[in-house]
Motif scaffolding. Structure first.
Motif, mmCIF file in Angstrom:
data_model
loop_
_atom_site.group_PDB
_atom_site.id
_atom_site.type_symbol
_atom_site.label_atom_id
_atom_site.label_comp_id
_atom_site.label_asym_id
_atom_site.label_seq_id
_atom_site.Cartn_x
_atom_site.Cartn_y
_atom_site.Cartn_z
ATOM 1 N N CYS A 27 0.843 -1.210 0.000
ATOM 2 C CA CYS A 27 0.000 0.000 0.000
ATOM 3 C C CYS A 27 0.877 1.259 0.000
ATOM 4 O O CYS A 27 0.620 2.204 -0.759
ATOM 5 N N LEU A 28 1.903 1.268 0.827
ATOM 6 C CA LEU A 28 2.825 2.405 0.896
ATOM 7 C C LEU A 28 3.500 2.624 -0.454
ATOM 8 O O LEU A 28 3.580 3.747 -0.950
ATOM 9 N N ALA A 37 -6.214 6.870 -6.237
ATOM 10 C CA ALA A 37 -7.342 6.012 -6.619
ATOM 11 C C ALA A 37 -6.869 4.616 -7.018
ATOM 12 O O ALA A 37 -7.533 3.622 -6.722
ATOM 13 N N ARG A 38 -5.720 4.516 -7.682
ATOM 14 C CA ARG A 38 -5.193 3.207 -8.093
ATOM 15 C C ARG A 38 -4.775 2.406 -6.859
ATOM 16 O O ARG A 38 -4.991 1.200 -6.781
ATOM 17 N N GLY A 39 -4.164 3.077 -5.886
ATOM 18 C CA GLY A 39 -3.791 2.399 -4.647
ATOM 19 C C GLY A 39 -5.004 1.915 -3.879
ATOM 20 O O GLY A 39 -4.982 0.845 -3.269
ATOM 21 N N LEU A 40 -6.087 2.697 -3.926
ATOM 22 C CA LEU A 40 -7.287 2.311 -3.187
ATOM 23 C C LEU A 40 -8.004 1.124 -3.826
ATOM 24 O O LEU A 40 -8.744 0.412 -3.144
ATOM 25 N N VAL A 41 -7.775 0.889 -5.109
ATOM 26 C CA VAL A 41 -8.309 -0.331 -5.737
ATOM 27 C C VAL A 41 -7.632 -1.552 -5.102
ATOM 28 O O VAL A 41 -8.287 -2.536 -4.752
ATOM 29 N N PHE A 42 -6.304 -1.479 -4.933
ATOM 30 C CA PHE A 42 -5.567 -2.551 -4.258
ATOM 31 C C PHE A 42 -6.075 -2.715 -2.824
ATOM 32 O O PHE A 42 -6.291 -3.835 -2.347
ATOM 33 N N VAL A 43 -6.273 -1.600 -2.128
ATOM 34 C CA VAL A 43 -6.768 -1.618 -0.748
ATOM 35 C C VAL A 43 -8.126 -2.318 -0.668
ATOM 36 O O VAL A 43 -8.363 -3.138 0.228
ATOM 37 N N THR A 104 1.679 -0.089 -14.270
ATOM 38 C CA THR A 104 0.819 -1.163 -13.795
ATOM 39 C C THR A 104 0.861 -1.228 -12.275
ATOM 40 O O THR A 104 1.812 -1.744 -11.695
ATOM 41 N N ALA A 105 -0.145 -0.696 -11.644
ATOM 42 C CA ALA A 105 -0.247 -0.756 -10.182
ATOM 43 C C ALA A 105 -0.830 -2.106 -9.795
ATOM 44 O O ALA A 105 -1.608 -2.692 -10.542
#
Length: 197
Positions: A27-28, A37-43, A104-105
Protein backbone atom coordinates in the motif's frame (compact mmCIF):
# COMPACT_ATOMS: atom_id res chain seq x y z
CA UNK A 1 -23.82 -7.53 21.27
CA UNK A 2 -22.66 -5.19 24.02
CA UNK A 3 -20.36 -2.22 23.66
CA UNK A 4 -17.94 -4.01 26.00
CA UNK A 5 -17.31 -6.53 23.18
CA UNK A 6 -17.48 -4.13 20.22
CA UNK A 7 -14.75 -1.84 21.54
CA UNK A 8 -12.15 -4.60 22.10
CA UNK A 9 -13.01 -6.16 18.72
CA UNK A 10 -12.52 -2.78 17.05
CA UNK A 11 -9.23 -2.17 18.87
CA UNK A 12 -7.98 -5.60 17.82
CA UNK A 13 -9.01 -4.98 14.19
CA UNK A 14 -7.24 -1.61 14.18
CA UNK A 15 -4.03 -2.95 15.71
CA UNK A 16 -3.93 -5.91 13.33
CA UNK A 17 -4.79 -3.85 10.23
CA UNK A 18 -2.61 -0.78 10.68
CA UNK A 19 0.56 -2.47 11.96
CA UNK A 20 3.29 -2.98 9.35
CA UNK A 21 3.11 -6.13 7.27
CA UNK A 22 3.51 -7.17 3.63
CA UNK A 23 0.16 -5.75 2.49
CA UNK A 24 0.80 -2.44 4.27
CA UNK A 25 4.19 -2.14 2.55
CA UNK A 26 2.61 -2.67 -0.87
CA UNK A 27 0.00 0.00 0.00
CA UNK A 28 2.83 2.40 0.90
CA UNK A 29 4.59 1.62 -2.37
CA UNK A 30 1.36 2.19 -4.35
CA UNK A 31 0.99 5.59 -2.74
CA UNK A 32 4.50 6.65 -3.73
CA UNK A 33 4.17 5.48 -7.34
CA UNK A 34 0.55 5.75 -8.52
CA UNK A 35 -2.48 8.01 -8.19
CA UNK A 36 -4.28 7.47 -4.88
CA UNK A 37 -7.34 6.01 -6.62
CA UNK A 38 -5.19 3.21 -8.09
CA UNK A 39 -3.79 2.40 -4.65
CA UNK A 40 -7.29 2.31 -3.19
CA UNK A 41 -8.31 -0.33 -5.74
CA UNK A 42 -5.57 -2.55 -4.26
CA UNK A 43 -6.77 -1.62 -0.75
CA UNK A 44 -10.34 -2.65 -1.61
CA UNK A 45 -9.17 -6.01 -2.95
CA UNK A 46 -6.97 -6.59 0.09
CA UNK A 47 -9.78 -5.65 2.48
CA UNK A 48 -12.41 -7.86 0.84
CA UNK A 49 -9.86 -10.68 0.49
CA UNK A 50 -9.11 -10.43 4.19
CA UNK A 51 -12.78 -10.39 5.18
CA UNK A 52 -13.39 -13.50 3.05
CA UNK A 53 -10.43 -15.21 4.74
CA UNK A 54 -11.59 -14.05 8.18
CA UNK A 55 -15.09 -15.44 7.70
CA UNK A 56 -13.72 -18.69 6.21
CA UNK A 57 -11.44 -19.16 9.23
CA UNK A 58 -14.38 -18.39 11.52
CA UNK A 59 -16.46 -21.03 9.76
CA UNK A 60 -13.78 -23.68 10.28
CA UNK A 61 -11.23 -23.38 7.46
CA UNK A 62 -8.38 -23.33 9.98
CA UNK A 63 -9.56 -26.70 11.34
CA UNK A 64 -9.65 -28.15 7.82
CA UNK A 65 -6.05 -27.00 7.26
CA UNK A 66 -5.00 -28.81 10.43
CA UNK A 67 -6.38 -32.03 8.95
CA UNK A 68 -4.46 -31.53 5.69
CA UNK A 69 -0.81 -30.98 6.69
CA UNK A 70 0.41 -30.60 3.11
CA UNK A 71 -1.94 -27.69 2.43
CA UNK A 72 -0.47 -25.40 5.09
CA UNK A 73 3.02 -26.05 3.70
CA UNK A 74 1.79 -25.25 0.18
CA UNK A 75 0.22 -22.00 1.44
CA UNK A 76 3.42 -21.07 3.23
CA UNK A 77 5.58 -21.61 0.13
CA UNK A 78 2.99 -19.87 -2.05
CA UNK A 79 3.17 -16.87 0.27
CA UNK A 80 6.96 -16.85 0.15
CA UNK A 81 6.97 -17.04 -3.66
CA UNK A 82 4.42 -14.24 -3.96
CA UNK A 83 6.26 -11.94 -1.53
CA UNK A 84 9.57 -12.59 -3.29
CA UNK A 85 7.93 -11.84 -6.65
CA UNK A 86 6.65 -8.49 -5.32
CA UNK A 87 10.10 -7.78 -3.83
CA UNK A 88 11.71 -8.56 -7.19
CA UNK A 89 9.36 -6.12 -8.95
CA UNK A 90 10.29 -3.38 -6.49
CA UNK A 91 14.03 -4.03 -6.87
CA UNK A 92 13.76 -3.88 -10.68
CA UNK A 93 11.83 -0.60 -10.60
CA UNK A 94 13.84 2.24 -12.16
CA UNK A 95 12.52 4.91 -9.80
CA UNK A 96 10.75 6.90 -12.49
CA UNK A 97 7.21 7.80 -11.49
CA UNK A 98 4.59 6.84 -14.08
CA UNK A 99 2.95 9.78 -15.80
CA UNK A 100 -0.79 10.12 -15.18
CA UNK A 101 -2.52 6.75 -15.43
CA UNK A 102 0.35 4.82 -17.03
CA UNK A 103 2.16 2.05 -15.23
CA UNK A 104 0.82 -1.16 -13.79
CA UNK A 105 -0.25 -0.76 -10.18
CA UNK A 106 -1.11 -3.85 -8.14
CA UNK A 107 -4.85 -4.29 -8.64
CA UNK A 108 -7.91 -5.63 -6.86
CA UNK A 109 -7.14 -9.33 -7.42
CA UNK A 110 -3.51 -8.90 -6.33
CA UNK A 111 -4.73 -7.39 -3.07
CA UNK A 112 -7.26 -10.18 -2.48
CA UNK A 113 -4.78 -12.96 -3.30
CA UNK A 114 -2.07 -11.37 -1.20
CA UNK A 115 -4.21 -11.63 1.93
CA UNK A 116 -4.75 -15.36 1.42
CA UNK A 117 -0.97 -15.81 1.12
CA UNK A 118 -0.19 -13.44 3.99
CA UNK A 119 0.77 -15.09 7.29
CA UNK A 120 -0.17 -11.94 9.20
CA UNK A 121 -3.74 -12.20 7.85
CA UNK A 122 -4.06 -15.86 8.87
CA UNK A 123 -2.67 -15.12 12.34
CA UNK A 124 -4.93 -12.07 12.80
CA UNK A 125 -7.96 -14.12 11.74
CA UNK A 126 -7.24 -17.12 13.94
CA UNK A 127 -6.20 -15.15 17.03
CA UNK A 128 -9.00 -12.58 16.73
CA UNK A 129 -11.68 -15.24 16.31
CA UNK A 130 -10.17 -17.30 19.12
CA UNK A 131 -10.24 -14.31 21.45
CA UNK A 132 -13.61 -12.73 20.61
CA UNK A 133 -15.91 -15.34 19.04
CA UNK A 134 -17.47 -17.98 21.29
CA UNK A 135 -17.45 -21.38 19.64
CA UNK A 136 -18.93 -21.03 16.17
CA UNK A 137 -21.30 -18.15 17.03
CA UNK A 138 -22.29 -16.84 13.59
CA UNK A 139 -23.74 -13.63 15.08
CA UNK A 140 -20.49 -12.70 16.81
CA UNK A 141 -18.47 -13.62 13.70
CA UNK A 142 -20.73 -11.42 11.54
CA UNK A 143 -20.43 -8.44 13.89
CA UNK A 144 -16.64 -8.86 14.09
CA UNK A 145 -16.34 -9.05 10.28
CA UNK A 146 -18.62 -6.00 9.89
CA UNK A 147 -16.37 -4.05 12.28
CA UNK A 148 -13.21 -5.29 10.59
CA UNK A 149 -14.31 -4.25 7.08
CA UNK A 150 -14.18 -0.43 7.44
CA UNK A 151 -11.32 -0.54 9.94
CA UNK A 152 -9.17 -2.64 7.62
CA UNK A 153 -10.00 -0.50 4.57
CA UNK A 154 -9.25 2.77 6.38
CA UNK A 155 -6.04 1.38 7.91
CA UNK A 156 -4.68 0.12 4.58
CA UNK A 157 -5.86 3.30 2.87
CA UNK A 158 -3.86 5.36 5.38
CA UNK A 159 -0.71 3.59 4.15
CA UNK A 160 -1.55 4.62 0.56
CA UNK A 161 -2.02 8.22 1.72
CA UNK A 162 1.27 8.05 3.65
CA UNK A 163 2.96 6.94 0.44
CA UNK A 164 1.31 9.80 -1.48
CA UNK A 165 2.64 12.21 1.14
CA UNK A 166 6.15 10.75 0.79
CA UNK A 167 5.95 11.01 -2.98
CA UNK A 168 6.77 14.73 -2.88
CA UNK A 169 10.08 13.88 -1.18
CA UNK A 170 10.88 11.00 -3.52
CA UNK A 171 10.49 12.81 -6.83
CA UNK A 172 14.05 11.98 -7.90
CA UNK A 173 14.50 8.52 -9.45
CA UNK A 174 17.58 7.73 -7.31
CA UNK A 175 15.66 8.40 -4.07
CA UNK A 176 12.62 6.39 -5.17
CA UNK A 177 14.87 3.51 -6.28
CA UNK A 178 16.47 3.45 -2.83
CA UNK A 179 13.06 3.62 -1.15
CA UNK A 180 11.75 0.78 -3.33
CA UNK A 181 14.78 -1.36 -2.50
CA UNK A 182 14.26 -0.79 1.22
CA UNK A 183 10.60 -1.85 0.82
CA UNK A 184 11.73 -4.87 -1.24
CA UNK A 185 14.16 -5.88 1.50
CA UNK A 186 11.43 -5.55 4.13
CA UNK A 187 9.03 -7.67 2.05
CA UNK A 188 11.71 -10.30 1.51
CA UNK A 189 12.56 -10.23 5.22
CA UNK A 190 8.91 -10.89 6.04
CA UNK A 191 9.42 -14.28 4.34
CA UNK A 192 11.68 -15.22 7.24
CA UNK A 193 8.57 -15.34 9.42
CA UNK A 194 7.08 -17.95 7.12
CA UNK A 195 10.27 -20.00 7.14
CA UNK A 196 10.63 -19.91 10.93
CA UNK A 197 7.00 -20.64 11.70
Amino acid sequence: MSLSMILPMSAFALAASISPGPVNLVCLSCGTRYPIARGLVFVTGATLGFIALFVAVGLGLYSVLALMPGLDVALRWGGIAFLLYLSFRLVRDDGRLPEGESGTAPGFMTGALMQWLNPKAWLASASGIGAYVSGHDLGQLTVFAALYLPICWLSLGSWVYAGAFLRQYLDRPALLTTFNRVLAALLAASCAYLLLD
